[in-house]
Write a protein that holds these residues in place. Structure first.
Motif, PDB file in Angstrom:
ATOM      1  N   ALA A  15      -3.361   6.120   6.057  1.00 20.71           N
ATOM      2  CA  ALA A  15      -3.019   4.804   6.597  1.00 20.71           C
ATOM      3  C   ALA A  15      -1.588   4.321   5.765  1.00 20.71           C
ATOM      4  CB  ALA A  15      -4.032   3.626   6.271  1.00 20.71           C
ATOM      5  N   ALA A  16      -1.041   3.358   6.614  1.00 19.48           N
ATOM      6  CA  ALA A  16       0.340   2.830   6.144  1.00 19.48           C
ATOM      7  C   ALA A  16      -0.015   1.474   5.659  1.00 19.48           C
ATOM      8  CB  ALA A  16       1.165   2.649   6.950  1.00 19.48           C
ATOM      9  N   GLU A  17       0.104   1.354   4.129  1.00 17.77           N
ATOM     10  CA  GLU A  17      -0.161  -0.176   3.599  1.00 17.77           C
ATOM     11  C   GLU A  17       1.180  -0.843   3.462  1.00 17.77           C
ATOM     12  OE1 GLU A  17      -2.456  -2.136  -0.586  1.00 17.77           O
ATOM     13  OE2 GLU A  17      -2.462   0.201  -0.238  1.00 17.77           O
ATOM     14  N   ARG A  18       1.162  -2.149   3.840  1.00 14.91           N
ATOM     15  CA  ARG A  18       2.055  -3.102   4.103  1.00 14.91           C
ATOM     16  C   ARG A  18       2.118  -3.929   2.654  1.00 14.91           C
ATOM     17  NH1 ARG A  18       2.752  -8.039   5.925  1.00 14.91           N
ATOM     18  NH2 ARG A  18       0.822  -8.115   6.869  1.00 14.91           N
ATOM     19  N   ASP A  19       3.523  -4.231   2.261  1.00 13.78           N
ATOM     20  CA  ASP A  19       3.692  -5.226   1.247  1.00 13.78           C
ATOM     21  C   ASP A  19       4.250  -6.634   1.747  1.00 13.78           C
ATOM     22  OD1 ASP A  19       6.300  -4.783   1.447  1.00 13.78           O
ATOM     23  OD2 ASP A  19       6.576  -3.549  -0.288  1.00 13.78           O
ATOM     24  N   ASP A  20       4.382  -7.474   1.048  1.00 13.31           N
ATOM     25  CA  ASP A  20       4.894  -8.928   1.647  1.00 13.31           C
ATOM     26  C   ASP A  20       6.238  -8.704   2.151  1.00 13.31           C
ATOM     27  OD1 ASP A  20       2.593  -9.772   0.753  1.00 13.31           O
ATOM     28  OD2 ASP A  20       3.320 -10.722  -1.204  1.00 13.31           O
ATOM     29  N   ASN A  21       6.973  -7.631   1.831  1.00 10.75           N
ATOM     30  CA  ASN A  21       8.353  -7.454   2.309  1.00 10.75           C
ATOM     31  C   ASN A  21       8.445  -6.681   3.506  1.00 10.75           C
ATOM     32  OD1 ASN A  21       9.489  -9.015   0.373  1.00 10.75           O
ATOM     33  ND2 ASN A  21       9.388  -7.358  -1.076  1.00 10.75           N
ATOM     34  N   PHE A  22       7.135  -6.251   3.917  1.00  7.46           N
ATOM     35  CA  PHE A  22       7.235  -5.319   5.184  1.00  7.46           C
ATOM     36  C   PHE A  22       7.496  -3.903   4.888  1.00  7.46           C
ATOM     37  CE2 PHE A  22       6.444  -9.423   6.784  1.00  7.46           C
ATOM     38  CZ  PHE A  22       5.816  -9.473   8.066  1.00  7.46           C
ATOM     39  N   ASN A  23       7.156  -3.552   3.603  1.00  5.92           N
ATOM     40  CA  ASN A  23       7.749  -2.132   3.512  1.00  5.92           C
ATOM     41  C   ASN A  23       6.180  -1.537   3.439  1.00  5.92           C
ATOM     42  OD1 ASN A  23      10.300  -2.362   2.995  1.00  5.92           O
ATOM     43  ND2 ASN A  23       9.855  -3.409   0.814  1.00  5.92           N
ATOM     44  N   TYR A  24       6.278  -0.220   4.029  1.00  4.42           N
ATOM     45  CA  TYR A  24       4.923   0.416   4.064  1.00  4.42           C
ATOM     46  C   TYR A  24       4.980   1.673   3.317  1.00  4.42           C
ATOM     47  CZ  TYR A  24       3.935  -2.360   8.362  1.00  4.42           C
ATOM     48  OH  TYR A  24       3.612  -3.350   9.256  1.00  4.42           O
ATOM     49  N   THR A  25       3.715   1.958   2.657  1.00  2.00           N
ATOM     50  CA  THR A  25       3.330   2.917   1.731  1.00  2.00           C
ATOM     51  C   THR A  25       2.557   4.001   2.256  1.00  2.00           C
ATOM     52  OG1 THR A  25       3.846   1.647  -0.276  1.00  2.00           O
ATOM     53  CG2 THR A  25       2.623   3.677  -0.520  1.00  2.00           C
ATOM     54  N   LEU A  26       2.842   5.018   2.573  1.00  4.78           N
ATOM     55  CA  LEU A  26       1.685   6.209   3.067  1.00  4.78           C
ATOM     56  C   LEU A  26       0.606   6.449   2.089  1.00  4.78           C
ATOM     57  CD1 LEU A  26       1.178   7.720   5.537  1.00  4.78           C
ATOM     58  CD2 LEU A  26       2.563   9.870   4.620  1.00  4.78           C
ATOM     59  N   THR A  27      -0.438   6.152   2.347  1.00 10.56           N
ATOM     60  CA  THR A  27      -1.652   6.271   1.285  1.00 10.56           C
ATOM     61  C   THR A  27      -2.997   6.765   2.082  1.00 10.56           C
ATOM     62  OG1 THR A  27      -1.038   4.160   0.492  1.00 10.56           O
ATOM     63  CG2 THR A  27      -3.169   5.066  -0.095  1.00 10.56           C
ATOM     64  N   LEU A  28      -3.445   7.716   1.185  1.00 12.86           N
ATOM     65  CA  LEU A  28      -4.728   8.637   1.668  1.00 12.86           C
ATOM     66  C   LEU A  28      -5.851   7.752   0.847  1.00 12.86           C
ATOM     67  CD1 LEU A  28      -6.175  10.844   2.758  1.00 12.86           C
ATOM     68  CD2 LEU A  28      -5.558  12.351   0.918  1.00 12.86           C
ATOM     69  N   TYR A  29      -6.763   7.218   1.863  1.00 18.17           N
ATOM     70  CA  TYR A  29      -7.926   6.736   1.084  1.00 18.17           C
ATOM     71  C   TYR A  29      -9.327   7.557   1.204  1.00 18.17           C
ATOM     72  CZ  TYR A  29      -5.041   2.433   1.383  1.00 18.17           C
ATOM     73  OH  TYR A  29      -3.939   1.452   0.949  1.00 18.17           O
ATOM     74  N   GLU A  30      -9.874   7.496   0.008  1.00 19.53           N
ATOM     75  CA  GLU A  30     -10.956   8.317  -0.067  1.00 19.53           C
ATOM     76  C   GLU A  30     -12.106   7.340  -0.386  1.00 19.53           C
ATOM     77  OE1 GLU A  30     -10.139  12.717  -0.751  1.00 19.53           O
ATOM     78  OE2 GLU A  30      -8.968  11.630  -2.170  1.00 19.53           O
ATOM     79  N   ARG A  31     -13.206   7.653   0.093  1.00  9.51           N
ATOM     80  CA  ARG A  31     -14.603   6.782  -0.249  1.00  9.51           C
ATOM     81  C   ARG A  31     -15.142   7.055  -1.858  1.00  9.51           C
ATOM     82  NH1 ARG A  31     -18.262   4.388   2.634  1.00  9.51           N
ATOM     83  NH2 ARG A  31     -17.658   5.002   4.325  1.00  9.51           N
ATOM     84  N   ALA A  32     -15.036   5.872  -2.307  1.00 12.52           N
ATOM     85  CA  ALA A  32     -15.695   5.800  -3.803  1.00 12.52           C
ATOM     86  C   ALA A  32     -17.149   5.469  -4.002  1.00 12.52           C
ATOM     87  CB  ALA A  32     -14.670   4.884  -4.799  1.00 12.52           C
ATOM     88  N   PRO A  33     -17.778   5.718  -5.362  1.00 10.36           N
ATOM     89  CA  PRO A  33     -18.972   5.406  -5.540  1.00 10.36           C
ATOM     90  C   PRO A  33     -19.316   3.692  -5.525  1.00 10.36           C
ATOM     91  CG  PRO A  33     -18.316   6.932  -7.012  1.00 10.36           C
ATOM     92  CD  PRO A  33     -16.948   6.511  -6.474  1.00 10.36           C
ATOM     93  N   ASP A  34     -20.355   3.486  -5.205  1.00  7.75           N
ATOM     94  CA  ASP A  34     -20.720   2.031  -5.118  1.00  7.75           C
ATOM     95  C   ASP A  34     -20.468   1.347  -6.347  1.00  7.75           C
ATOM     96  OD1 ASP A  34     -21.178   2.276  -2.326  1.00  7.75           O
ATOM     97  OD2 ASP A  34     -23.535   2.247  -2.623  1.00  7.75           O
ATOM     98  N   VAL A  35     -20.499   0.061  -6.615  1.00  8.46           N
ATOM     99  CA  VAL A  35     -20.201  -0.700  -7.894  1.00  8.46           C
ATOM    100  C   VAL A  35     -21.352  -1.362  -8.009  1.00  8.46           C
ATOM    101  CG1 VAL A  35     -18.635  -1.920  -9.439  1.00  8.46           C
ATOM    102  CG2 VAL A  35     -17.638  -0.092  -8.178  1.00  8.46           C
ATOM    103  N   ASP A  36     -21.985  -1.475  -9.079  1.00 12.44           N
ATOM    104  CA  ASP A  36     -23.046  -2.523  -9.487  1.00 12.44           C
ATOM    105  C   ASP A  36     -22.407  -3.618 -10.212  1.00 12.44           C
ATOM    106  OD1 ASP A  36     -25.072  -3.969 -10.312  1.00 12.44           O
ATOM    107  OD2 ASP A  36     -26.357  -2.478 -11.044  1.00 12.44           O
TER     108      ASP A  36
END
Length: 445
Positions: A296-317
């Protein structure tokens, strides 16, 4: 010499409540954060940044994704491997400043060149077909002739069919052009088209409002009309296709990223924005490898986009880590951003927020509900915030529902407090019961 005539404190008050709990109360069921994804930034070649307004090319056999990037004075294509590594850029002699939308395919780059006349507020669009093999390109005439008359044409969607037809959407119509820029057909209705997307096999879909419903519909070139409609949540945006993983379509909604199964006509939350410390609306889906990996492309407040690979992580209690709960009843977007940023940077602790206006309740009612819940012992947050010292803040103070903040501060922070803060929020016994985060000083020179 400057004379300070008035000091006005803009109270984004933070009031720390004492614990009202009973040691003999039955322990609550532990809360668990689920559908957590952690992002890893894809390192693009030096000097390049992601161009957000382009549909990438997705090779479903290799799971490689080719994205459009830009550097000083030119564009480039960069192919990202499934492991998140980026290849060398294919430099394109194209000025990125004029590109408004683009579609990358295996052999072509299609892009819209936009010119805006600031005096007349009119937009002029030109379509470019850029051949990746040899760098040659053809350019259309001005595109407004293919659309209905508009005060100012705004092309909001672009996608390419398997047979090379180029689809463009503007408000209530979709126009299909052939590679020589001749108009093949137009689909016009009273409905608002939000944007276009295409499946890996080249089927183009429109999504937006069709009648009173928010829908996702295929465009059928044989009969030059829309196909069967699929109703979507009104928050669904950034629609995307992926590899076969039990889902036929993915989208970004208010709460996170969803996968939709056509056979069961059911959507499933895959990535939870809150659990993953992400802001709703800041994620553009590019490719879904499977239900555990998303590019995905993650946008910041200045509308700059960072190419990011997101992967599932363990649940957090949450019972296993330190938490701090903040409650508020106003539309404090900056607070929300700060909480998300903190949680994203600290996985070993967690700030939990409860926004009493989250369900659409107006601020006045939400403030009253929050106050009643606290006074009646139904809710025990650690911190309460408000934009002003309102009746809620005063009532909490009068009922002694606060903690002295001085023991929580270091000497340096104590010494930095202005006199207007201590005079406003210090009790007769020397306790600091609240603090403001902003102040304005009016001066005479």
């Amino acid at each position: 010499m400057k004379t300070f005539s008035k000091i006005l404190l803009l109270f984004l008050c933070v009031l720390t409540l004492v614990s009202c709990g009973n040691d003999e109360e039955e322990a609550a069921e532990p809360e668990v954060l689920t559908n957590i994804f952690r992002g890893t930034t894809v390192s693009l070649p030096d000097g390049y940044m992601l161009t957000s307004a382009a549909l990438p090319y997705r090779d479903t056999e290799s799971d490689e994704v080719t994205v459009l990037c830009q550097a000083e004075g030119h564009l480039a294509l960069v192919t990202v491997s499934p492991d998140g590594s980026a290849g060398e850029p294919q430099v394109l002699d194209i000025d990125p400043q004029t590109v408004s939308r683009a579609v990358v395919t295996e052999e072509m780059l299609y892009y819209l060149e936009l010119h805006f006349d600031s005096e007349t507020a009119e937009r002029s669009y030109y379509l470019h077909n850029f051949h990746l093999a040899d760098g040659t390109e053809t350019v259309s005439g001005e595109l407004s002739e293919h659309f209905m008359p508009y005060d100012s044409l705004r092309i909001g969607g672009m996608a390419v069919m398997a047979d090379g037809l180029i689809c463009l959407s503007a408000e209530m119509e979709m126009v299909a052009l052939n590679p020589l820029f001749g108009k093949e057909f137009t689909v016009v209705s009273s409905d608002f088209i939000r944007s276009l997307t295409a499946s890996p096999d080249g089927q183009v879909y429109a999504y937006g409002y069709f009648g009173s419903d928010y829908c996702f519909v295929p465009i059928n070139p044989d009969v030059m009309t829309y196909g069967q409609r699929l109703n979507l949540p009104k928050s669904a945006d950034k629609l995307c296709f992926g590899s076969s993983d039990g889902y036929d379509l993915y989208w970004s909604g208010d709460s996170g990223v969803y996968g939709w199964n056509k056979t069961e006509n059911q959507s499933t939350l895959l990535l939870d924005y809150n659990s993953s410390s992400l802001l709703s609306g800041n994620l553009d889906l590019l490719y879904v490898y499977n239900s555990d990996r998303i590019l995905a492309a993650e946008r910041d407040d200045n509308f700059n986009y960072t190419l990011t690979l997101y992967e599932r992580a363990p649940d957090v209690d949450l019972s296993a880590i330190p938490t701090l709960e903040i409650a508020y009843a106003d539309s404090n977007n900056n607070l929300r951003k700060n909480i998300v940023a903190f949680n994203k940077a600290h996985t070993d602790v967690r700030i939990i927020e409860k926004k009493y206006t989250a369900d659409g309740t107006d601020v006045e009612t939400a403030t009253r509900n929050l106050l009643n819940d606290i006074l009646n012992g139904l809710y025990k947050p650690d911190i309460v915030t408000a934009e002003t010292v309102n009746d809620m803040i005063v009532q909490l103070y009068r009922n002694g529902l606060y903690t002295d903040l001085y023991p929580l501060m270091g000497d340096e922070l104590k010494n930095d407090l202005l006199g207007c803060v201590t005079r406003t929020f210090e009790t007769d016994t020397g306790e600091l019961w609240a603090i403001g985060t902003n102040l304005v000083v009016d001066t005479l020179v």
